[in-house]
Design a protein around this motif. Structure first.
Motif, PDB file in Angstrom:
ATOM      1  N   ILE A  24       0.831  -1.208   0.000  1.00 41.77           N
ATOM      2  CA  ILE A  24       0.000   0.000   0.000  1.00 41.77           C
ATOM      3  C   ILE A  24       0.862   1.254   0.000  1.00 41.77           C
ATOM      4  CG2 ILE A  24      -1.717   1.303   1.311  1.00 41.77           C
ATOM      5  CD1 ILE A  24      -2.715  -1.443   2.382  1.00 41.77           C
ATOM      6  N   LEU A  25       1.951   1.246   0.775  1.00 33.95           N
ATOM      7  CA  LEU A  25       2.842   2.405   0.845  1.00 33.95           C
ATOM      8  C   LEU A  25       3.491   2.682  -0.506  1.00 33.95           C
ATOM      9  CD1 LEU A  25       4.290   4.611   2.422  1.00 33.95           C
ATOM     10  CD2 LEU A  25       6.000   2.901   3.107  1.00 33.95           C
ATOM     11  N   GLN A  47      -5.376  -2.301  -4.342  1.00 37.19           N
ATOM     12  CA  GLN A  47      -6.692  -2.342  -3.693  1.00 37.19           C
ATOM     13  C   GLN A  47      -6.963  -3.711  -3.071  1.00 37.19           C
ATOM     14  OE1 GLN A  47      -8.052   0.599  -3.272  1.00 37.19           O
ATOM     15  NE2 GLN A  47      -6.294   1.229  -4.525  1.00 37.19           N
ATOM     16  N   ILE A  48      -6.446  -4.762  -3.699  1.00 37.18           N
ATOM     17  CA  ILE A  48      -6.561  -6.099  -3.099  1.00 37.18           C
ATOM     18  C   ILE A  48      -5.794  -6.136  -1.788  1.00 37.18           C
ATOM     19  CG2 ILE A  48      -5.975  -8.538  -3.390  1.00 37.18           C
ATOM     20  CD1 ILE A  48      -6.436  -8.165  -6.397  1.00 37.18           C
ATOM     21  N   ALA A  49      -4.574  -5.581  -1.805  1.00 42.80           N
ATOM     22  CA  ALA A  49      -3.778  -5.510  -0.576  1.00 42.80           C
ATOM     23  C   ALA A  49      -4.484  -4.672   0.479  1.00 42.80           C
ATOM     24  CB  ALA A  49      -2.394  -4.929  -0.887  1.00 42.80           C
ATOM     25  N   LEU A  50      -5.097  -3.565   0.046  1.00 43.40           N
ATOM     26  CA  LEU A  50      -5.834  -2.710   0.976  1.00 43.40           C
ATOM     27  C   LEU A  50      -6.997  -3.464   1.604  1.00 43.40           C
ATOM     28  CD1 LEU A  50      -6.479   0.070   2.211  1.00 43.40           C
ATOM     29  CD2 LEU A  50      -7.806   0.579   0.143  1.00 43.40           C
ATOM     30  N   GLY A  51      -7.688  -4.262   0.805  1.00 43.52           N
ATOM     31  CA  GLY A  51      -8.814  -5.026   1.324  1.00 43.52           C
ATOM     32  C   GLY A  51      -8.399  -5.986   2.419  1.00 43.52           C
ATOM     33  N   TYR A  52      -7.323  -6.715   2.200  1.00 42.52           N
ATOM     34  CA  TYR A  52      -6.824  -7.645   3.216  1.00 42.52           C
ATOM     35  C   TYR A  52      -6.341  -6.884   4.454  1.00 42.52           C
ATOM     36  CZ  TYR A  52      -7.020 -11.900   0.391  1.00 42.52           C
ATOM     37  OH  TYR A  52      -7.458 -12.981  -0.328  1.00 42.52           O
ATOM     38  N   HIS A  53      -5.685  -5.746   4.225  1.00 40.67           N
ATOM     39  CA  HIS A  53      -5.183  -4.932   5.336  1.00 40.67           C
ATOM     40  C   HIS A  53      -6.341  -4.420   6.184  1.00 40.67           C
ATOM     41  CE1 HIS A  53      -1.739  -2.781   7.083  1.00 40.67           C
ATOM     42  NE2 HIS A  53      -2.550  -1.754   7.271  1.00 40.67           N
ATOM     43  N   PRO A  91     -12.381  -1.092  -1.243  1.00 40.13           N
ATOM     44  CA  PRO A  91     -11.344  -1.357  -2.251  1.00 40.13           C
ATOM     45  C   PRO A  91     -11.925  -1.727  -3.613  1.00 40.13           C
ATOM     46  CG  PRO A  91     -10.798  -2.449  -0.199  1.00 40.13           C
ATOM     47  CD  PRO A  91     -12.211  -1.969  -0.073  1.00 40.13           C
ATOM     48  N   ALA A  92     -13.065  -2.441  -3.623  1.00 43.14           N
ATOM     49  CA  ALA A  92     -13.678  -2.835  -4.897  1.00 43.14           C
ATOM     50  C   ALA A  92     -14.122  -1.614  -5.696  1.00 43.14           C
ATOM     51  CB  ALA A  92     -14.858  -3.768  -4.646  1.00 43.14           C
ATOM     52  N   VAL A  93     -14.704  -0.620  -5.020  1.00 39.93           N
ATOM     53  CA  VAL A  93     -15.146   0.584  -5.725  1.00 39.93           C
ATOM     54  C   VAL A  93     -13.941   1.384  -6.215  1.00 39.93           C
ATOM     55  CG1 VAL A  93     -16.429   2.741  -5.519  1.00 39.93           C
ATOM     56  CG2 VAL A  93     -17.285   0.677  -4.405  1.00 39.93           C
ATOM     57  N   MET A 111     -12.710   2.088 -10.577  1.00 40.71           N
ATOM     58  CA  MET A 111     -12.460   3.340 -11.294  1.00 40.71           C
ATOM     59  C   MET A 111     -11.475   3.162 -12.435  1.00 40.71           C
ATOM     60  SD  MET A 111     -12.472   5.922  -8.023  1.00 40.71           S
ATOM     61  CE  MET A 111     -13.883   5.905  -6.904  1.00 40.71           C
ATOM     62  N   PRO A 112     -10.252   2.649 -12.211  1.00 42.28           N
ATOM     63  CA  PRO A 112      -9.340   2.450 -13.348  1.00 42.28           C
ATOM     64  C   PRO A 112      -9.856   1.400 -14.319  1.00 42.28           C
ATOM     65  CG  PRO A 112      -8.436   1.446 -11.376  1.00 42.28           C
ATOM     66  CD  PRO A 112      -9.609   2.264 -10.940  1.00 42.28           C
ATOM     67  N   LEU A 113     -10.509   0.348 -13.801  1.00 46.14           N
ATOM     68  CA  LEU A 113     -11.038  -0.688 -14.682  1.00 46.14           C
ATOM     69  C   LEU A 113     -12.119  -0.123 -15.599  1.00 46.14           C
ATOM     70  CD1 LEU A 113     -11.264  -3.702 -12.202  1.00 46.14           C
ATOM     71  CD2 LEU A 113      -9.653  -3.416 -14.095  1.00 46.14           C
ATOM     72  N   TYR A 114     -12.939   0.768 -15.079  1.00 42.47           N
ATOM     73  CA  TYR A 114     -14.014   1.388 -15.861  1.00 42.47           C
ATOM     74  C   TYR A 114     -13.449   2.133 -17.068  1.00 42.47           C
ATOM     75  CZ  TYR A 114     -17.528   4.917 -17.057  1.00 42.47           C
ATOM     76  OH  TYR A 114     -18.393   5.745 -17.729  1.00 42.47           O
ATOM     77  N   PHE A 115     -12.464   2.987 -16.829  1.00 46.67           N
ATOM     78  CA  PHE A 115     -11.899   3.776 -17.927  1.00 46.67           C
ATOM     79  C   PHE A 115     -11.080   2.915 -18.879  1.00 46.67           C
ATOM     80  CE2 PHE A 115     -12.727   7.124 -14.813  1.00 46.67           C
ATOM     81  CZ  PHE A 115     -13.353   8.068 -15.620  1.00 46.67           C
ATOM     82  N   PHE A 116     -10.350   1.947 -18.340  1.00 43.41           N
ATOM     83  CA  PHE A 116      -9.517   1.113 -19.192  1.00 43.41           C
ATOM     84  C   PHE A 116     -10.376   0.238 -20.104  1.00 43.41           C
ATOM     85  CE2 PHE A 116      -6.915  -2.650 -20.140  1.00 43.41           C
ATOM     86  CZ  PHE A 116      -5.768  -2.039 -20.642  1.00 43.41           C
TER      87      PHE A 116
END
Length: 230
Positions: free
Chosen positions: A117-118, A171-177, A212-214, A218-223
């Motif tokens: 995350i850092l 975001q996956i790491a953030l979710g687990y954290h 984290p999913a939301v 965001m990047p997935l939406y634009f990509f």
């Protein structure tokens, strides 16, 4: 050394600081998420640029940025000190050790998750915060008012596959954290009750998935919209 400083430098005091700063950072996540939802508005980025301008010029928000940075640094420092202290207490692992029997994966890898995350935060701040605060963005006019076009910078970044990948993995790491940190913070603060603790744990699990999913959406939406389907 006073009793106050002795308390804060003890393991209990440091766990208390990690818990308090962790909950403070969680509150920031909510505010940041709500603001970034402006990206999904189909208005060419006008709402997001107005929001970004407000966040970058409001004196109260700018003051809170220093508080936020202090919260991040204190959270990281205290977590590192606790980790090193725990390692020094038990420098040699037990001959028979099955930590998975009494703890979940996220609780055993909070340091690794925090490091991921850092690293992401450093990349993220360099990519967005630095241009927004120190120049380098094109301008845009919304309702006869000039704003920095941070929306354009966001869209351009989210067209780069490796940046999208880094963003989603972070975001996956953030979710687990969050999954371990949320309920651990309440436990550290002594907010345990047979009636309310299960509800806190359920909300923590929900929060650690949805937020984290939301962010990842965001990047997935634009990509997907602009690169994959174009």
């Amino acid at each position: 050394m006073s009793w106050f400083s002795k308390t804060l430098s003890s393991s209990i005091g440091r766990k208390f600081l990690v818990a308090i700063t962790g909950l403070f950072l969680i509150s920031f996540l909510v505010v940041h998420l709500v603001g970034n939802l402006q990206l999904f508005k189909d208005d060419g980025g006008n709402a997001f640029n107005v929001y970004s301008h407000f966040m970058g010029t409001n004196p109260i928000i700018r003051t809170m940025e220093f508080v936020l940075v202090a919260g991040f640094l204190l959270h990281i420092y205290e977590a590192l000190v606790l980790t090193r202290r725990n390692q020094s207490v038990r420098p040699v692992a037990y001959a028979y050790n099955r930590p998975q029997d009494n703890s979940n994966w996220s609780s055993r890898n909070m340091g690794l998750l925090g490091t991921v995350i850092l690293v992401f935060l450093i990349i993220h701040l360099w990519n967005f915060f630095v241009p927004a605060r120190f120049g380098g963005l094109e301008g845009v006019v919304v309702d006869n008012v000039h704003y920095d076009n941070l929306y354009q910078k966001v869209v351009q970044s989210f067209h780069i596959w490796w940046y999208v990948l880094i963003y989603v993995l972070a975001q996956i790491a953030l979710g687990y954290h969050l999954y371990h940190g949320f309920q651990s913070a309440f436990q550290t603060l002594g907010l345990n009750h047979k009636k309310y603790t299960p509800a806190i744990q359920m909300f923590g699990a929900f929060f650690s998935v949805v937020v984290p999913a939301v962010f990842a959406a965001m990047p997935l939406y634009f990509f997907i919209k602009d690169v994959v389907l174009s």
